[in-house]
Design a protein around this motif. Structure first.
Motif, PDB file in Angstrom:
ATOM      1  N   GLU A  20       0.890  -1.246   0.055  1.00 35.53           N
ATOM      2  CA  GLU A  20      -0.117   0.139  -0.051  1.00 35.53           C
ATOM      3  C   GLU A  20       0.760   1.114  -0.138  1.00 35.53           C
ATOM      4  O   GLU A  20       0.509   2.518  -0.879  1.00 35.53           O
ATOM      5  CB  GLU A  20      -0.885   0.030   1.118  1.00 35.53           C
ATOM      6  N   LYS A  23       2.686   1.858  -3.263  1.00 36.73           N
ATOM      7  CA  LYS A  23       1.648   2.427  -4.305  1.00 36.73           C
ATOM      8  C   LYS A  23       1.422   4.063  -4.042  1.00 36.73           C
ATOM      9  O   LYS A  23       1.303   4.707  -4.925  1.00 36.73           O
ATOM     10  CB  LYS A  23       0.204   1.674  -4.293  1.00 36.73           C
ATOM     11  N   LYS A  27       2.550   7.149  -6.652  1.00 30.42           N
ATOM     12  CA  LYS A  27       1.429   8.015  -7.087  1.00 30.42           C
ATOM     13  C   LYS A  27       2.309   9.357  -6.732  1.00 30.42           C
ATOM     14  O   LYS A  27       1.734  10.312  -7.500  1.00 30.42           O
ATOM     15  CB  LYS A  27       0.022   7.722  -6.146  1.00 30.42           C
ATOM     16  N   ALA A  48       4.709  -3.202  -7.270  1.00 24.68           N
ATOM     17  CA  ALA A  48       3.678  -2.276  -7.000  1.00 24.68           C
ATOM     18  C   ALA A  48       4.345  -0.657  -6.998  1.00 24.68           C
ATOM     19  O   ALA A  48       3.258   0.011  -7.822  1.00 24.68           O
ATOM     20  CB  ALA A  48       3.365  -2.496  -5.342  1.00 24.68           C
ATOM     21  N   ASP A  51       4.182   0.098 -11.113  1.00 25.90           N
ATOM     22  CA  ASP A  51       2.596  -0.115 -11.405  1.00 25.90           C
ATOM     23  C   ASP A  51       2.183   1.231 -11.001  1.00 25.90           C
ATOM     24  O   ASP A  51       1.236   1.861 -11.912  1.00 25.90           O
ATOM     25  CB  ASP A  51       1.993  -1.278 -11.289  1.00 25.90           C
ATOM     26  N   SER A  52       2.182   1.474  -9.952  1.00 26.47           N
ATOM     27  CA  SER A  52       1.571   2.802  -9.305  1.00 26.47           C
ATOM     28  C   SER A  52       2.049   4.142  -9.989  1.00 26.47           C
ATOM     29  O   SER A  52       1.249   5.030 -10.573  1.00 26.47           O
ATOM     30  CB  SER A  52       1.812   2.999  -8.025  1.00 26.47           C
TER      31      SER A  52
END
Length: 152
Positions: A20, A23, A27, A48, A51-52
């Protein structure tokens, strides 16, 4: 800062908060238009964060030694994937590309990568910032060691 190297695990780790948080970091990097430089895997915490960044329209550069392509499962959707011959080349390439470094939870490889660039900074080989993202206290004892080491 234009490019940040992130050192982290190719597994999910012991807590869901690591994924989490990876991510969230991804972002934030994309939001700030900071490119991610990382180990190139599509799995675990590495996957992760990559991909974020990609999901938010950011730029991601993976650097992976050819012998790890199958083990860490190279990410096939990166903005750029650089294949190198060795772990030494991977670290050197990531260091050359990045304007700063941060470690997320990971294992001995993550720690080795982080401490090498941290040591290079101490030796004056670069002036790039180095940091630990202390998710859920993961680096608590490392931080205690560093504080003790530098204040004693």
């Amino acid at each position: 800062m234009k490019k940040l190297a992130v050192f982290c695990g190719s597994s999910n780790g012991a807590s869901k908060i690591y994924i989490e948080s990876a991510k969230k970091l991804g972002k934030e990097l994309a939001k700030r238009n900071i490119s991610l430089v990382y180990g190139g895997a599509s799995v675990g915490i590495m996957g992760a964060v990559a991909d974020s960044v990609l999901n938010e329209g950011g730029y991601v550069i993976g650097v992976m030694p050819s012998f790890l392509d199958n083990r860490e499962i190279a990410h096939k959707n990166l903005s750029e994937l650089i294949i190198v011959d060795s772990m030494h080349e991977r670290k050197a390439k990531m260091a050359a590309l990045a304007d700063g470094f941060i470690a997320l939870p990971g294992g001995p490889g993550t720690m080795e990568e982080f401490f090498e660039v941290f040591t290079w900074g101490q030796l004056g080989l670069h002036k790039k910032p180095c940091g630990l993202l202390n998710i859920n206290g993961f680096f608590r004892k490392v931080c205690c060691f560093l504080v003790y080491r530098f204040l004693s």
